[in-house]
Design a protein around this motif. Structure first.
Motif, PDB file in Angstrom:
ATOM      1  N   ARG A 169       1.137  -0.886   0.228  1.00 12.62           N
ATOM      2  CA  ARG A 169       0.212  -0.034  -0.500  1.00 12.62           C
ATOM      3  C   ARG A 169       0.983   0.975   0.038  1.00 12.62           C
ATOM      4  N   PHE A 170       0.414   2.267  -0.485  1.00 12.89           N
ATOM      5  CA  PHE A 170       1.384   3.269  -0.734  1.00 12.89           C
ATOM      6  C   PHE A 170       0.563   4.693  -0.687  1.00 12.89           C
ATOM      7  N   GLY A 171       1.157   5.426   0.322  1.00 16.34           N
ATOM      8  CA  GLY A 171       0.107   6.072   0.979  1.00 16.34           C
ATOM      9  C   GLY A 171       1.401   7.998   0.123  1.00 16.34           C
ATOM     10  N   VAL A 172       0.730   8.675  -0.460  1.00 15.35           N
ATOM     11  CA  VAL A 172       1.261   9.757  -1.012  1.00 15.35           C
ATOM     12  C   VAL A 172       0.228  10.971  -0.582  1.00 15.35           C
ATOM     13  N   LEU A 173      -0.463  11.296  -0.057  1.00 14.31           N
ATOM     14  CA  LEU A 173      -0.899  12.345   0.890  1.00 14.31           C
ATOM     15  C   LEU A 173       0.031  12.873   2.079  1.00 14.31           C
ATOM     16  N   GLY A 174       0.571  13.355   1.930  1.00 11.71           N
ATOM     17  CA  GLY A 174       1.875  13.686   2.244  1.00 11.71           C
ATOM     18  C   GLY A 174       2.931  12.873   2.137  1.00 11.71           C
ATOM     19  N   PRO A 175       3.536  12.835   3.101  1.00 14.12           N
ATOM     20  CA  PRO A 175       5.118  12.038   2.908  1.00 14.12           C
ATOM     21  C   PRO A 175       4.729  10.400   2.103  1.00 14.12           C
ATOM     22  N   LEU A 176       5.812  10.187   1.589  1.00 11.09           N
ATOM     23  CA  LEU A 176       5.149   8.899   1.114  1.00 11.09           C
ATOM     24  C   LEU A 176       5.561   7.931   1.782  1.00 11.09           C
ATOM     25  N   THR A 177       5.393   7.057   1.728  1.00 11.70           N
ATOM     26  CA  THR A 177       5.455   6.159   3.113  1.00 11.70           C
ATOM     27  C   THR A 177       4.773   4.350   2.078  1.00 11.70           C
ATOM     28  N   VAL A 178       5.042   3.329   1.941  1.00 13.89           N
ATOM     29  CA  VAL A 178       4.802   2.209   1.183  1.00 13.89           C
ATOM     30  C   VAL A 178       5.085   1.227   2.477  1.00 13.89           C
ATOM     31  N   SER A 179       3.617   0.086   2.762  1.00 17.21           N
ATOM     32  CA  SER A 179       3.658  -0.244   3.751  1.00 17.21           C
ATOM     33  C   SER A 179       2.915  -1.949   2.918  1.00 17.21           C
ATOM     34  N   ALA A 180       3.134  -3.186   3.435  1.00 16.35           N
ATOM     35  CA  ALA A 180       3.074  -4.274   3.537  1.00 16.35           C
ATOM     36  C   ALA A 180       1.637  -4.533   3.862  1.00 16.35           C
ATOM     37  N   ASP A 181       1.179  -5.740   3.483  1.00 15.60           N
ATOM     38  CA  ASP A 181      -0.243  -5.702   3.880  1.00 15.60           C
ATOM     39  C   ASP A 181      -0.483  -6.077   5.319  1.00 15.60           C
ATOM     40  N   ASP A 182       0.578  -6.094   6.351  1.00 16.13           N
ATOM     41  CA  ASP A 182       0.334  -6.376   7.854  1.00 16.13           C
ATOM     42  C   ASP A 182       0.243  -5.148   8.253  1.00 16.13           C
ATOM     43  N   GLY A 183       0.644  -4.087   8.044  1.00 18.37           N
ATOM     44  CA  GLY A 183       0.683  -2.789   7.511  1.00 18.37           C
ATOM     45  C   GLY A 183       2.429  -2.359   8.370  1.00 18.37           C
ATOM     46  N   SER A 184       2.839  -3.093   8.298  1.00 13.48           N
ATOM     47  CA  SER A 184       5.021  -3.003   8.649  1.00 13.48           C
ATOM     48  C   SER A 184       5.090  -1.961   7.268  1.00 13.48           C
ATOM     49  N   ARG A 185       6.041  -1.329   7.225  1.00 15.84           N
ATOM     50  CA  ARG A 185       6.022  -0.179   6.685  1.00 15.84           C
ATOM     51  C   ARG A 185       7.818   0.050   6.032  1.00 15.84           C
ATOM     52  N   VAL A 186       7.523  -0.387   4.649  1.00 15.74           N
ATOM     53  CA  VAL A 186       9.379  -0.626   4.524  1.00 15.74           C
ATOM     54  C   VAL A 186       9.817   0.180   3.494  1.00 15.74           C
ATOM     55  N   ALA A 187      11.144   0.384   3.585  1.00 18.90           N
ATOM     56  CA  ALA A 187      12.050   1.991   3.677  1.00 18.90           C
ATOM     57  C   ALA A 187      12.715   1.793   2.476  1.00 18.90           C
ATOM     58  N   LEU A 188      12.508   3.116   2.369  1.00 19.11           N
ATOM     59  CA  LEU A 188      13.083   3.528   0.735  1.00 19.11           C
ATOM     60  C   LEU A 188      14.410   4.428   1.097  1.00 19.11           C
ATOM     61  N   ARG A 189      15.992   4.184   1.668  1.00 20.27           N
ATOM     62  CA  ARG A 189      16.914   4.672   1.584  1.00 20.27           C
ATOM     63  C   ARG A 189      16.641   5.518   0.612  1.00 20.27           C
ATOM     64  N   GLY A 190      17.531   6.881   1.198  1.00 16.87           N
ATOM     65  CA  GLY A 190      18.025   8.330  -0.126  1.00 16.87           C
ATOM     66  C   GLY A 190      16.784   9.007  -0.529  1.00 16.87           C
ATOM     67  N   THR A 191      17.348   9.756  -1.213  1.00 15.05           N
ATOM     68  CA  THR A 191      16.402  10.221  -1.622  1.00 15.05           C
ATOM     69  C   THR A 191      15.565   9.547  -3.202  1.00 15.05           C
ATOM     70  N   ARG A 192      16.155   9.253  -3.718  1.00 14.63           N
ATOM     71  CA  ARG A 192      16.044   9.273  -4.993  1.00 14.63           C
ATOM     72  C   ARG A 192      15.015   7.563  -5.795  1.00 14.63           C
ATOM     73  N   LEU A 193      15.514   6.963  -4.388  1.00 16.56           N
ATOM     74  CA  LEU A 193      14.281   5.380  -4.775  1.00 16.56           C
ATOM     75  C   LEU A 193      12.383   6.004  -4.051  1.00 16.56           C
ATOM     76  N   PRO A 194      12.408   6.751  -3.453  1.00 12.46           N
ATOM     77  CA  PRO A 194      11.154   8.085  -2.880  1.00 12.46           C
ATOM     78  C   PRO A 194      11.081   8.357  -4.467  1.00 12.46           C
ATOM     79  N   ALA A 195      11.635   9.166  -4.446  1.00  8.74           N
ATOM     80  CA  ALA A 195      11.173   9.739  -6.334  1.00  8.74           C
ATOM     81  C   ALA A 195      10.592   9.083  -7.075  1.00  8.74           C
TER      82      ALA A 195
END
Length: 90
Positions: free
Chosen positions: A10-36
């Protein structure tokens, strides 16, 4: 997880970008280029995105000489980090 056993992040794009797995755990995207990169691909979800557009998002007017190889690396990292196939972007 879907009936086919595929993890659907699941992706959250309102506010800071977030990526969550089905179980609600957050997926970390390091750096600035991967989130971009992910933000640009989400903005154009289910549509073809030219490589030149992704290069522009990642490096602006000054891409490195090895930009295409670097772009492939970033896409591979993004796929690995989110465990989802985003499709061929170029």
């Amino acid at each position: 997880m879907t009936n086919t056993g595929i993890i659907e992040p699941r992706f959250g794009v309102l506010g800071p970008l977030t990526v969550s797995a089905d179980d609600g755990s957050r997926v970390a995207l390091r750096g600035t280029r991967l989130p971009a990169l992910l933000t640009e691909l989400l903005f154009h979800a289910n549509r073809w995105v030219p490589a030149r557009r992704l290069v522009e998002v990642l490096w602006g007017d000054n891409p490195p000489k090895s930009y295409l190889s670097n772009l492939h690396t970033y896409i591979s990292r993004l796929r690995l980090n989110t465990r989802v196939t985003l499709g061929k972007s170029f």
